[in-house]
Motif scaffolding. Sequence first.
Motif, short mmCIF file in Angstrom:
data_model
loop_
_atom_site.label_atom_id
_atom_site.label_comp_id
_atom_site.label_asym_id
_atom_site.label_seq_id
_atom_site.Cartn_x
_atom_site.Cartn_y
_atom_site.Cartn_z
N ARG A 97 0.91 -1.10 0.07
CA ARG A 97 0.09 -0.05 -0.07
C ARG A 97 0.77 1.31 -0.08
O ARG A 97 0.47 2.23 -0.69
N LYS A 98 2.00 1.39 0.71
CA LYS A 98 3.01 2.40 1.01
C LYS A 98 3.42 2.87 -0.29
O LYS A 98 3.61 4.00 -1.19
N GLU A 99 3.89 1.51 -1.13
CA GLU A 99 4.70 1.75 -2.51
C GLU A 99 3.69 2.47 -3.73
O GLU A 99 3.80 3.20 -4.38
N PHE A 100 2.41 1.74 -3.51
CA PHE A 100 1.48 2.10 -4.46
C PHE A 100 1.13 3.55 -4.34
O PHE A 100 0.93 4.51 -5.13
N VAL B 83 1.17 9.19 -5.73
CA VAL B 83 1.46 10.63 -5.54
C VAL B 83 2.55 11.27 -6.15
O VAL B 83 2.52 12.44 -6.70
N LYS B 84 3.70 10.59 -6.50
CA LYS B 84 4.87 11.26 -6.93
C LYS B 84 4.57 11.59 -8.41
O LYS B 84 5.12 12.70 -8.79
N HIS B 85 3.80 10.63 -9.30
CA HIS B 85 3.54 10.91 -10.52
C HIS B 85 2.19 11.57 -11.00
O HIS B 85 1.62 12.03 -11.94
N ASN B 86 1.67 12.28 -9.58
CA ASN B 86 0.45 13.01 -9.64
C ASN B 86 -0.73 12.39 -10.59
O ASN B 86 -1.26 13.07 -11.35
N VAL C 167 -5.31 -1.97 -2.88
CA VAL C 167 -5.38 -0.52 -3.37
C VAL C 167 -6.54 0.36 -3.09
O VAL C 167 -6.41 1.43 -3.16
N LYS C 168 -7.77 -0.44 -2.78
CA LYS C 168 -8.76 0.52 -2.64
C LYS C 168 -8.79 1.45 -1.57
O LYS C 168 -9.13 2.55 -1.80
N PRO C 169 -8.29 0.86 -0.38
CA PRO C 169 -8.03 1.91 0.52
C PRO C 169 -7.27 3.09 0.32
O PRO C 169 -7.39 4.21 0.77
N VAL C 170 -5.93 2.75 -0.38
CA VAL C 170 -5.18 3.83 -0.68
C VAL C 170 -6.01 4.67 -1.82
O VAL C 170 -5.60 6.08 -1.59
N GLU D 172 -8.10 6.97 0.24
CA GLU D 172 -7.31 7.98 1.07
C GLU D 172 -6.75 9.25 0.17
O GLU D 172 -6.74 10.38 0.75
N ILE D 173 -6.16 8.81 -0.86
CA ILE D 173 -5.72 9.83 -1.55
C ILE D 173 -6.47 10.58 -2.79
O ILE D 173 -6.10 11.46 -3.55
N GLY D 174 -7.88 10.07 -2.75
CA GLY D 174 -8.94 10.71 -3.54
C GLY D 174 -8.84 10.38 -5.08
O GLY D 174 -9.14 11.19 -5.79
#
Length: 90
Positions: free
Chosen positions: A11-14, A19-22, A43-46, A49-51
């Motif tokens: 999840r962290k890497e995803f 985020v890094k690649h916007n 990946v669904k919770p990520v 979380e980041i919208g």
Amino acid sequence: MNCKKVADNIRKEFKDYMVKHNLKSAVLGLSGGIDSCVVAALVKPVCDEIGITLIGRSLPIVTNKEDEIKRAELVGNVFCHSYKEVSLET
């Protein structure tokens, strides 16, 4: 093996990559197999979380079993913000 730590790292890497690649959405191919189902759950919770939108697509072919097609649909409808089955047959 610490399965929780493995899931947290995935999840962290995803999240870091998105985020890094916007990126504003992620597309997930759903076969109905265990691998794509696990990825959807990870990946669904990520995405929430980041919208970003998690887009699920299933591309069944004649060799897919009915239970695989139904599983892909179920997972897509539960974990993805948008799910469609797309036919590749003409």
